[in-house]
Design a protein around this motif. Structure first.
Motif, PDB file in Angstrom:
ATOM      1  N   SER A 142       0.856  -1.189  -0.136  1.00 54.05           N
ATOM      2  CA  SER A 142       0.000  -0.096  -0.003  1.00 54.05           C
ATOM      3  C   SER A 142       0.914   1.179   0.021  1.00 54.05           C
ATOM      4  N   LEU A 143       2.188   1.147   0.107  1.00 55.04           N
ATOM      5  CA  LEU A 143       3.126   2.446   0.178  1.00 55.04           C
ATOM      6  C   LEU A 143       3.463   2.935  -1.235  1.00 55.04           C
ATOM      7  N   SER A 144       3.462   4.297  -1.152  1.00 55.54           N
ATOM      8  CA  SER A 144       3.670   4.934  -2.415  1.00 55.54           C
ATOM      9  C   SER A 144       5.258   4.558  -2.667  1.00 55.54           C
ATOM     10  N   ARG A 146       7.601   6.637  -3.157  1.00 57.01           N
ATOM     11  CA  ARG A 146       8.314   7.576  -2.170  1.00 57.01           C
ATOM     12  C   ARG A 146       8.280   7.321  -0.769  1.00 57.01           C
ATOM     13  N   GLU A 147       7.184   6.931  -0.299  1.00 56.10           N
ATOM     14  CA  GLU A 147       6.980   6.232   1.135  1.00 56.10           C
ATOM     15  C   GLU A 147       7.836   4.897   0.905  1.00 56.10           C
ATOM     16  N   ALA A 148       8.085   4.114  -0.061  1.00 56.37           N
ATOM     17  CA  ALA A 148       8.868   2.910   0.068  1.00 56.37           C
ATOM     18  C   ALA A 148      10.286   3.254   0.291  1.00 56.37           C
ATOM     19  N   GLN A 149      10.881   4.373  -0.403  1.00 57.01           N
ATOM     20  CA  GLN A 149      12.173   4.876  -0.418  1.00 57.01           C
ATOM     21  C   GLN A 149      12.348   5.354   0.866  1.00 57.01           C
ATOM     22  N   VAL A 150      11.478   6.190   1.456  1.00 61.35           N
ATOM     23  CA  VAL A 150      11.810   6.599   2.867  1.00 61.35           C
ATOM     24  C   VAL A 150      11.779   5.492   3.725  1.00 61.35           C
TER      25      VAL A 150
END
Length: 205
Positions: A142-144, A146-150
């Protein structure tokens, strides 16, 4: 389903070792105490049941090397590592080496007992890969981007400022992404976020 088997506590610090022994015993769990990883490995108990609770930073053989040797010996016994504050990278390394879980000091006694009981459940690995594992995978999916990168940066121990510089963001924006990560992964803190991310398969060996 009740927990079965002994808890093999490996800890250099005598006071903490005794405290853990009392906590586990008062919770109805059987604990065997070892001063060091060397003593444990010199005459290891039968490891077909039970679990290991070990500090990650110890004099002599540390928790990381203990995990390596257990893996080399072919043991699949659940291992829970205790880490100091800020040892996220060490905890990640331990879990990639096969640790079942980690607890960051200072930890809550009830939380420790809960983690130990989970590790002692029969077929713990199969259970982790069943419905609960699927749920974690869905949370991760469910992560975007960018969220996955962070998330990847947080697991690697980077600070908000370092992440902000890497992606040309403001620290405040990183904080927003971090808050979203916590919500989507249903994590209460960074330690839990790391555990969930690794168990979901985000960072394989």
């Amino acid at each position: 389903m009740s927990a079965t088997g002994s808890v093999y506590v490996i800890e250099n610090d005598a006071a903490l070792r005794d405290s853990l022994s009392f906590l586990l015993a008062s919770s109805g769990l059987t604990a065997q105490l070892f001063d060091s990883a060397e003593i444990f490995l010199a005459a290891p108990p039968p490891l077909h049941s039970g679990c290991i609770l070990t500090d990650i930073r110890m004099q002599g053989l540390d928790g990381i090397e203990l995990l390596r040797r257990l893996r080399a010996m072919g043991h699949a016994v659940p291992v829970i590592v205790m880490t100091g504050y800020g040892d996220v990278q060490l905890a990640v390394k331990a879990m990639k080496l096969g640790a079942t879980d980690f607890l960051e000091k200072p930890f809550d006694g009830e939380a420790l007992v809960e983690v130990v009981r989970s590790a002692l459940l029969p077929k713990w690995l199969a259970a982790a890969k069943s419905g609960w594992g699927t749920d974690l995978t869905l949370r991760l999916a469910s992560l975007s981007q960018r969220e996955a990168q962070v998330l990847n940066c947080l697991v690697n121990g980077q600070t908000n400022k370092e992440i902000a510089r890497e992606f040309d963001l403001s620290p405040r924006t990183v904080e927003v992404y971090r808050a979203k990560l916590m919500t989507k992964m249903r994590a209460c803190n960074i330690s839990e976020l790391v555990r969930l991310a690794i168990k979901a398969g985000a960072f394989p060996n």
